[in-house]
Each structure stands twice: as structure tokens, then as C-alpha cells.
Design a protein around this motif. Structure first.
Motif, PDB file in Angstrom:
ATOM      1  N   GLU A  15      69.470   7.420  51.888  1.00  0.00           N
ATOM      2  CA  GLU A  15      69.290   6.008  51.530  1.00  0.00           C
ATOM      3  C   GLU A  15      68.915   5.124  52.708  1.00  0.00           C
ATOM      4  N   ASN A  16      69.276   5.538  53.916  1.00  0.00           N
ATOM      5  CA  ASN A  16      69.073   4.667  55.072  1.00  0.00           C
ATOM      6  C   ASN A  16      68.085   5.186  56.114  1.00  0.00           C
ATOM      7  N   PHE A  17      67.877   6.505  56.167  1.00  0.00           N
ATOM      8  CA  PHE A  17      67.057   7.060  57.239  1.00  0.00           C
ATOM      9  C   PHE A  17      66.020   8.070  56.755  1.00  0.00           C
ATOM     10  N   GLY A  18      65.617   7.945  55.510  1.00  0.00           N
ATOM     11  CA  GLY A  18      64.533   8.781  55.010  1.00  0.00           C
ATOM     12  C   GLY A  18      64.850  10.257  54.900  1.00  0.00           C
ATOM     13  N   GLY A  19      66.142  10.596  54.814  1.00  0.00           N
ATOM     14  CA  GLY A  19      66.536  11.970  54.550  1.00  0.00           C
ATOM     15  C   GLY A  19      66.659  12.889  55.747  1.00  0.00           C
ATOM     16  N   ARG A  20      66.533  12.341  56.963  1.00  0.00           N
ATOM     17  CA  ARG A  20      66.595  13.203  58.149  1.00  0.00           C
ATOM     18  C   ARG A  20      66.932  12.372  59.379  1.00  0.00           C
ATOM     19  N   VAL A  21      67.775  12.900  60.253  1.00  0.00           N
ATOM     20  CA  VAL A  21      68.118  12.201  61.489  1.00  0.00           C
ATOM     21  C   VAL A  21      67.808  13.086  62.696  1.00  0.00           C
ATOM     22  N   LYS A  22      67.775  12.455  63.853  1.00  0.00           N
ATOM     23  CA  LYS A  22      67.446  13.177  65.094  1.00  0.00           C
ATOM     24  C   LYS A  22      68.518  14.204  65.427  1.00  0.00           C
ATOM     25  N   LEU A  23      69.779  13.797  65.306  1.00  0.00           N
ATOM     26  CA  LEU A  23      70.873  14.717  65.645  1.00  0.00           C
ATOM     27  C   LEU A  23      72.102  14.397  64.817  1.00  0.00           C
ATOM     28  N   LEU A  24      72.778  15.444  64.412  1.00  0.00           N
ATOM     29  CA  LEU A  24      74.041  15.356  63.692  1.00  0.00           C
ATOM     30  C   LEU A  24      75.085  16.089  64.513  1.00  0.00           C
ATOM     31  N   GLY A  25      76.198  15.422  64.805  1.00  0.00           N
ATOM     32  CA  GLY A  25      77.258  16.057  65.567  1.00  0.00           C
ATOM     33  C   GLY A  25      78.598  15.871  64.890  1.00  0.00           C
ATOM     34  N   GLU A  48      78.333  12.996  50.624  1.00  0.00           N
ATOM     35  CA  GLU A  48      78.318  11.543  50.817  1.00  0.00           C
ATOM     36  C   GLU A  48      77.504  11.151  52.051  1.00  0.00           C
ATOM     37  N   VAL A  49      77.673  11.887  53.138  1.00  0.00           N
ATOM     38  CA  VAL A  49      76.917  11.573  54.353  1.00  0.00           C
ATOM     39  C   VAL A  49      75.434  11.874  54.158  1.00  0.00           C
ATOM     40  N   ILE A  50      75.130  12.948  53.452  1.00  0.00           N
ATOM     41  CA  ILE A  50      73.732  13.264  53.141  1.00  0.00           C
ATOM     42  C   ILE A  50      73.092  12.129  52.341  1.00  0.00           C
ATOM     43  N   THR A  51      73.803  11.631  51.356  1.00  0.00           N
ATOM     44  CA  THR A  51      73.300  10.518  50.536  1.00  0.00           C
ATOM     45  C   THR A  51      73.051   9.288  51.399  1.00  0.00           C
ATOM     46  N   TYR A  52      73.958   9.034  52.324  1.00  0.00           N
ATOM     47  CA  TYR A  52      73.808   7.902  53.248  1.00  0.00           C
ATOM     48  C   TYR A  52      72.537   8.063  54.084  1.00  0.00           C
ATOM     49  N   ILE A  53      72.277   9.273  54.559  1.00  0.00           N
ATOM     50  CA  ILE A  53      71.065   9.530  55.345  1.00  0.00           C
ATOM     51  C   ILE A  53      69.821   9.356  54.474  1.00  0.00           C
TER      52      ILE A  53
END
Length: 248
Positions: free
Chosen positions: A71-81, A64-69
Motif C-alpha cells: 500500500e505504501n511502497f509499491g510492493g517492494r523495499v530496498k531492505l528488510l531486517g 500485515e507488513v507485506i500489505t503495508y509495503i
């Protein structure tokens, strides 16, 4: 999935996943500091107060969180914690999608399953669940968790809203989670933290994660209990994240 966002107009995104039985407010102070440079997204994990669906599994939550990323951030974020249960979700995300983030900060994530604890949890929670509504009982639990006092009102309010079904589901999943072998293929730089005063199983889990993920780093924080790094020492935690991300 419901989220709370700090620094929404910033370009680089950080996602922090709270521990079981807690919520986004555990990262409030760290998020306020980080929001000066980053967009900080604090999801409310399924099954917790304020969430929009029941908890099913760590694997489903990670998807679910991957899908959110996506849909909203182009499939990748700077940091995941992530902390504890949130750390397990973060590890599962790395196992499902190795390039989901540039950096990952894993705090106090258990990856050594305890079949006995998992088996005993449903009956023990069923017997004690009614006491959750009592402030005196909540204060005892709160003290045992060593959460900073300023979080008590948030903790008590939200704990009362978690159903027995959800509490049993995510606490049992927490005790059953096992690190997936595919996590070794992640391209993220992984940083693993555990408190020096945590249970041996958590510190051993940190070592297992570090061994499984090539190039990862591990730090055992002297004198700290479970969750204290991000919740009690939020400024130090935020500074570490800024350093990891190459910020100022």
C-alpha cells in the motif's frame, strides 16, 4: 499497524522489525544513521506497547507488513531486517512473498521449535507477570537480556503496557516458529547474523537459514550476545546495511 519513520523524504526504504518484548526504540541509533540516505520504517509489532492490535501469529504479522509495503511502497523495499521475533516475521515474509525486498538482514532468528519451552511458557508467565510492574524485577530481566543501559526507561515503560495475553502469545509463537520451505524461492539477497555467545539453538538456526536460502551468507559475530549487533553496536550494524544496499 503503527510505525515510526526516520528520513521520510528519502526514496529508498528500509524496514526493520524489532524483537519480542522490545519496540522501535531498539533500532533508534541505527535508524538515525541510516536516515541520512534511506527512509527507515520501524513498525511496532502487534501485541506490543503502542501497537493497534493484539498479536495473533507470526504468519499474520508477516502478512500485515507485506500489505503495508504493498500500500505504501509499491510492493517492494530496498531492505528488510529483523531481530529475533522480528527476524522470524521477516523470514515469514520472504516465504510468503519472495520478492518483497531486494535484501534481507536476519539477526538471531530462532527456527528450531522448542515444544517443551512453548508448553511451559503460559504457566510461568502467569506466575511472574505481576512482577513486571516492579522496577527491581525489570532490571534483573533487563540485565539478563544484555540490553544497553540507555534503553532501560523505554524497556520498563513499554514492558508494563504489554498484556499477559499478548506476552504469552508472541513469546510462545517465538518458540514454536519453524522455517517454511518456500523461503528457498526468495529472490532477495539474504544475510544471516548470530552472536558468538548466543544459545546453540540460535546459532544452529542461523546455519539452517543459510542452508535453506541459496546464495545467502552467514556471519557469527565473535563475542556478541543476543541482539547486541543492532542494539549495542548500532553504528557497525548501520554500516553493514549501507554496504549491503550499496550506499556510501
Amino acid at each position: 499497524m503503527k510505525t515510526v519513520i526516520f528520513g521520510e523524504n528519502n526514496s529508498d526504504t528500509i524496514i526493520l522489525l524489532h524483537g519480542g518484548g522490545l519496540s522501535w526504540w531498539g533500532y533508534r541509533e541505527a535508524a538515525q544513521i541510516l536516515s541520512k540516505q534511506y527512509r527507515v520504517v520501524l513498525p511496532i509489532l502487534d501485541g506490543h506497547a503502542g501497537s493497534d492490535k493484539d498479536f495473533t501469529s507470526i504468519e499474520d504479522t508477516a502478512t500485515e507488513v507485506i500489505t503495508y509495503i504493498d500500500e505504501n511502497f509499491g510492493g517492494r523495499v530496498k531492505l528488510l531486517g529483523g531481530l529475533s521475533l522480528g527476524g522470524q516475521v521477516a523470514l515469514e515474509m520472504l516465504a510468503q512473498r519472495g520478492d518483497i525486498c531486494e535484501n534481507a538482514v536476519i539477526e538471531s532468528a530462532l527456527v528450531i521449535p522448542s515444544k517443551m519451552t512453548a508448553a511451559l511458557l503460559p504457566s510461568s508467565l502467569k506466575m511472574s507477570y505481576g512482577l513486571i510492574q516492579k522496577e527491581w524485577f525489570a532490571r534483573k530481566q533487563f540485565a539478563a537480556l544484555r540490553i544497553p543501559e540507555e534503553f532501560f526507561e523505554d524497556y520498563f515503560r513499554d514492558t508494563k503496557e504489554i498484556t499477559l495475553k499478548n506476552m504469552t502469545a508472541f513469546l510462545t509463537a517465538n518458540q514454536q516458529y519453524e522455517l517454511k520451505s518456500s523461503v528457498k524461492d526468495t529472490s532477495a539477497r539474504v544475510y544471516v547474523f548470530a552472536g558468538g555467545k548466543e544459545m546453540k539453538s540460535v546459532k544452529r538456526s542461523a546455519e539452517m537459514i543459510n542452508k535453506a536460502v541459496k546464495g545467502s551468507s552467514i556471519e557469527v559475530l565473535d563475542g556478541m550476545y543476543h541482539g547486541e549487533f543492532s542494539m549495542k553496536y548500532a553504528e557497525r550494524y548501520a554500516d553493514k546495511i549501507i554496504d549491503i544496499c550499496g550506499g556510501k
